[in-house]
Design an enzyme around this catalytic site. Sequence first.
Site, short mmCIF file in Angstrom:
data_model
loop_
_atom_site.label_atom_id
_atom_site.label_comp_id
_atom_site.label_asym_id
_atom_site.label_seq_id
_atom_site.Cartn_x
_atom_site.Cartn_y
_atom_site.Cartn_z
N HIS A 158 -16.86 -2.61 3.09
CA HIS A 158 -16.54 -2.79 4.12
C HIS A 158 -16.24 -3.49 5.18
O HIS A 158 -17.25 -3.36 5.87
CB HIS A 158 -15.67 -1.58 4.69
CG HIS A 158 -15.00 -1.78 5.19
ND1 HIS A 158 -13.47 -1.80 4.52
CD2 HIS A 158 -14.31 -1.41 6.49
CE1 HIS A 158 -12.39 -1.67 5.49
NE2 HIS A 158 -12.69 -1.77 6.41
N HIS A 201 -3.65 -2.33 -8.31
CA HIS A 201 -5.05 -3.92 -7.83
C HIS A 201 -6.41 -2.48 -7.36
O HIS A 201 -7.20 -2.33 -7.68
CB HIS A 201 -4.41 -4.27 -7.26
CG HIS A 201 -5.95 -5.20 -6.19
ND1 HIS A 201 -6.50 -4.91 -5.44
CD2 HIS A 201 -6.35 -6.26 -6.71
CE1 HIS A 201 -8.17 -5.32 -4.87
NE2 HIS A 201 -7.25 -6.83 -6.23
N HIS A 202 -5.62 -1.73 -6.90
CA HIS A 202 -7.27 -0.19 -6.25
C HIS A 202 -6.03 0.94 -5.59
O HIS A 202 -5.29 0.84 -5.90
CB HIS A 202 -8.37 -0.97 -5.44
CG HIS A 202 -7.14 -0.86 -4.14
ND1 HIS A 202 -7.94 -2.14 -3.31
CD2 HIS A 202 -7.63 0.23 -3.12
CE1 HIS A 202 -7.43 -1.66 -2.18
NE2 HIS A 202 -7.22 -0.23 -2.06
N TYR A 259 0.85 -1.16 0.18
CA TYR A 259 0.06 0.05 -0.25
C TYR A 259 1.01 1.22 -0.02
O TYR A 259 1.80 0.97 0.94
CB TYR A 259 -0.97 -0.04 0.83
CG TYR A 259 -2.06 -0.79 1.04
CD1 TYR A 259 -1.59 -1.88 1.33
CD2 TYR A 259 -3.25 -0.34 0.63
CE1 TYR A 259 -3.35 -3.32 1.53
CE2 TYR A 259 -4.69 -1.59 0.59
CZ TYR A 259 -4.11 -2.51 0.70
OH TYR A 259 -5.34 -4.01 0.94
N MET A 274 -15.11 -5.21 11.08
CA MET A 274 -16.11 -4.19 11.05
C MET A 274 -17.24 -5.08 9.83
O MET A 274 -16.68 -5.82 9.46
CB MET A 274 -15.41 -3.19 9.95
CG MET A 274 -13.66 -2.67 10.94
SD MET A 274 -13.16 -0.78 9.73
CE MET A 274 -12.25 -0.34 11.46
N HIS A 286 -2.98 0.43 -4.02
CA HIS A 286 -2.34 -0.93 -3.94
C HIS A 286 -2.14 -1.75 -4.66
O HIS A 286 -2.52 -1.63 -6.04
CB HIS A 286 -3.26 -1.24 -3.13
CG HIS A 286 -3.78 -3.26 -3.13
ND1 HIS A 286 -4.64 -4.02 -2.83
CD2 HIS A 286 -3.08 -3.88 -2.93
CE1 HIS A 286 -4.16 -5.13 -2.84
NE2 HIS A 286 -2.86 -4.84 -3.21
N HIS A 326 -13.06 -6.28 7.26
CA HIS A 326 -11.75 -7.22 7.10
C HIS A 326 -11.63 -8.01 6.62
O HIS A 326 -12.69 -9.08 6.18
CB HIS A 326 -11.59 -6.34 8.71
CG HIS A 326 -11.13 -5.41 9.09
ND1 HIS A 326 -10.89 -5.02 10.49
CD2 HIS A 326 -10.67 -4.04 8.09
CE1 HIS A 326 -10.32 -3.53 10.77
NE2 HIS A 326 -10.82 -2.92 9.54
#
Lengths: 603, 603
Positions: free
Chosen positions: B398, B248-249, B216, B473, B319, B400
């Site tokens: 979202h 990737h993002h 990242y 989360m 990422h 984890h």
Amino acid sequence: MREAASIYCTVVACYLVILLAVLQGLATPESPFPYHIPLDPKGTLELSWNVSYAQEDIHFQLRVHGLRAGVLFGMSDRGELENADLVVLWTDGDTAYFADAWSDQKGQIHLDPQQDYQLLQAQRTPEGLTLLFKRPFGTCDPKDYLIEDDTVHLVYGILEEPFRSLEAINISGLQTGLQRVQLLKPDLPIPAVPSDTRTMEIRAPDVQVPGQETTYWCYVTELPAGFSKHHIVMYEPIVTEGNEALVHHMEVFQCAAAFESIPHFSGPCDSKMKPDRLNFCRHVLAAWALGAKAFYYPEEAGLAFGGPGSSRYLRLEVHYHNPLKLEGRRDSSGIRLHYTASLRRFDAGIMELGLVYTPVMAIPPRESAFVLTGYCTDKCTQLALPPSGVHIFASQLHTHLTGRKVVTVLARDGREREVVNRDNHYSPHFQEIRMLRKLVSVHPGDVLITSCTYNTEDRKLATVGGFGILEEMCVNYVHYYPQTQLELCKSAVDDGFLQKYFHLVNRFNSEDVCTCPQASVPQQFASVPWNSFTRDTLKALYGFAPISMHCNKSSAVRFQGEWNLQPLPEITATLEEPAPQCPPRQSQSPAGPAVVSFGRGRS
Amino acid sequence: MREAASIYCTVVACYLVILLAVLQGLATPESPFPYHIPLDPKGTLELSWNVSYAQEDIHFQLRVHGLRAGVLFGMSDRGELENADLVVLWTDGDTAYFADAWSDQKGQIHLDPQQDYQLLQAQRTPEGLTLLFKRPFGTCDPKDYLIEDDTVHLVYGILEEPFRSLEAINISGLQTGLQRVQLLKPDLPIPAVPSDTRTMEIRAPDVQVPGQETTYWCYVTELPAGFSKHHIVMYEPIVTEGNEALVHHMEVFQCAAAFESIPHFSGPCDSKMKPDRLNFCRHVLAAWALGAKAFYYPEEAGLAFGGPGSSRYLRLEVHYHNPLKLEGRRDSSGIRLHYTASLRRFDAGIMELGLVYTPVMAIPPRESAFVLTGYCTDKCTQLALPPSGVHIFASQLHTHLTGRKVVTVLARDGREREVVNRDNHYSPHFQEIRMLRKLVSVHPGDVLITSCTYNTEDRKLATVGGFGILEEMCVNYVHYYPQTQLELCKSAVDDGFLQKYFHLVNRFNSEDVCTCPQASVPQQFASVPWNSFTRDTLKALYGFAPISMHCNKSSAVRFQGEWNLQPLPEITATLEEPAPQCPPRQSQSPAGPAVVSFGRGRS
């Protein structure tokens, strides 16, 4: 408007009369249908069928006496006319049609895009109309019922007038009904019967059937004095002619040997005149229900009766189902036992699996599908079964009024192996002894798990386990050989853990559940404030808490050992319910209704 | 044996070379495929596609650079090569074949009885082979993947040698991989952009991508001094050419306005050198993930940035996914913001739905699909939303690492009404802002229910809620307009009821869970002895106990009112998951593999 309809109907009636008159007269060959039941209480609709396990299809013959404008026939989950899989024969006034259809949840009829009921013949006979059609067990059409070897709720409806189209039909205006039956009976070879086989008819002579919907008739008879040990090798129903739609099921019980004598009696089982001792006549010798044929024991076994240590007294129970409340019907139906003095190699036995009759096992109210499970543990089978095991050949499932499904599964080494018997459409109003398609062998160390699914949506309080008709049971009577001493292999949750449950309910709710020792378990359950937490936690308790085992020689005598606080059997691999194998799509069937051209037939 | 195989391969290689050489040279028209992704990290396989919502099918174009003997492509539940829905191009050495196939749980390939992937063209170009084929979203073949508008796990495999038949292929010996993408992007009209729209590129200049699988990259930049309030109306990715498989993002965050300045930085986000203040750059301005195109705000709204009360500092996060651990790659990818000073009618807002980040919400270990649910209650929407409601146009889900499914449903008057966003194949490794196919309007009094499904099969202890990557989360960031003060509408179970749960666990188990006040909730969860009872009772607790609501203006400021011990919303009618409408069976498709005749194409 009403007048117009009436004229229209008259025209159509004429049309039908002319059409059918023309078509009368020719011969049909002898019926190739081994199974036969009346669908309605008047006997207007008669269904015969046969099963081809090779083709995996059923041929149905539906006879309609005094056809009006058409008929609906089909199957649904629990006998409702909504969400049913149907075939419809109807006329628009000019032409008669036959189609595979379905009803939605409002009872509106729709054409199936896939036509799986195939009309083979439509014939007029002096008695009425005969339709011959076939259908595969499974059609892979999501609107179709999947025919399996459990109870099937057949439904019917009578069309009194023409309809311009199939979609114009709604079941709400029709005369309709349901009939329960096992359609897929196992195709077992008929075992040979010894040449010295004799018969004995257990029937209540000349019963005046009461003019009420439900009557259980009790009749006591006795074996001849000095009747020695024999083997029942077969039994069959004797139904008085004309009463085929009235006689719902029949059972023959043997009384407890403890009583020297039992008073004779012939009358309703709920009569105040019924002698109390009849309550001790509960050992099943034979059981028949509508649609069943003769019951044959496997060639190597017979059911012992007679001889020392066995009561001479038998009780016949006949369930008359008389929804039209017909008065003055007389009946002498019963069961014919075929028995032999040449004893077979093995005595057959009956073992009770499932739950102990105790209030510690309870179903919360307002539940649509709550499951209770009873265990026959490895410890008990290890102790009670012979090294070579026993072989289950038949099974009778039993619950009281809220039972909806019952299944027994055999597990070995922690893995479910095979289904002993499963009825996903079980009805407490239709309990019969069913032959298994194949023997299930149970070895020492095996576990038998019996689960019942209940619907308590119409109840306000918890339904506890017990003997009362408003209490519940979860039982599978399995018929097996060779007979052993094990008569009961059942379980219930440990009472101490149930008390912990009542304590935690107290913690989570403002209302108090009395956990004082003098409160009975039914009282404690009656004071639980039911909500998602108390319900889900009860489920969690039953899925976790240790059990108390009844591993018994008779209802009162346990095998030696510690049977309290036993761990639940651990099952690491469960069987999946078999899903129908759907072949790739092929459009072989017609896409619309078939126009019916009637052939002619004689009686 | 090995030698024989090697000779065989050589022969086939020659055959392919000759065949392909012959077929080279002709022209293809310009690509009509709006979507494009590399499938493998080397870029050997490139997938382009377009979607026809009218036809309910997808056209795929698969380019294979340097074809060996064949290729597998398809979809599976979570990217595994077993139980996958596949198309296979293979050769037996003489002939090339194309077939719709599936892999069983051992990775063995089988022909689908129903052929739903239809080959339209096979072409050789100088770059490689191009296959054009189409498939309906749903095929009604139980072996096929149902393509929906959530995450799809695409899988591929490369065949290095000929196979005598399809059934001879097992995926275990092949080079395989997966790529996640949203295949069915909504077909919305592109909103007009104001004529004074300007662009700003947020990109980290000349990053040296580390030679490790996951990086990242964090980069801080700032808006010009005195930059007034603008609306972002669109943004799009800028991906450095050649790095399409590496990036990737990417997300652009705005920093908290509380800090006068944020130090500049360009480096890995987990670097010790990273200034702490970057942790306060969390307000999402833009987010892009692989396969996504430009993101357009609805014509009536824009995302405000700049002006007083808004930080000048932006953080770009990229990422890099580098499974081949390539060294020395340089990258300058980023996001191009399109913004205007002609403010649109509405500011867009972002609201957080789901669960509060608190350990009271926990997932037991060894669970394959445990569900946690967070609520935005009627009381909060009543207080915080304008009378005319707000309109959600996009959503970013979202969780984890253990998240597997996320869904938000809108309920009104106790009945579920519509799905805001659902991803049944959610992956924490693929989080993107998704436009909704239609606006979802939320009115005062509505309830928003967000449920996340977790898989903790590889964990030994409970996973509690929280900020840590090993905590969990359950969040849906919904993008809506007009902006309101409501930033957070989330819930968690009441802590007092959780303490009752720990007490009852103590009652049922010999081991003690410390319920003393000084033990933290994570410590308490860590000492729960997990079994079916403690798990099912925790489920029952979460489904029953009152909740504590966070109905907040910002993460710290609540709306006025009582938000503790709130009742769970009562839902009397739930939405059913839509089942595909399967048409009646028709055999239009070929039943076996298609022989492939290659056309010629130019570059």
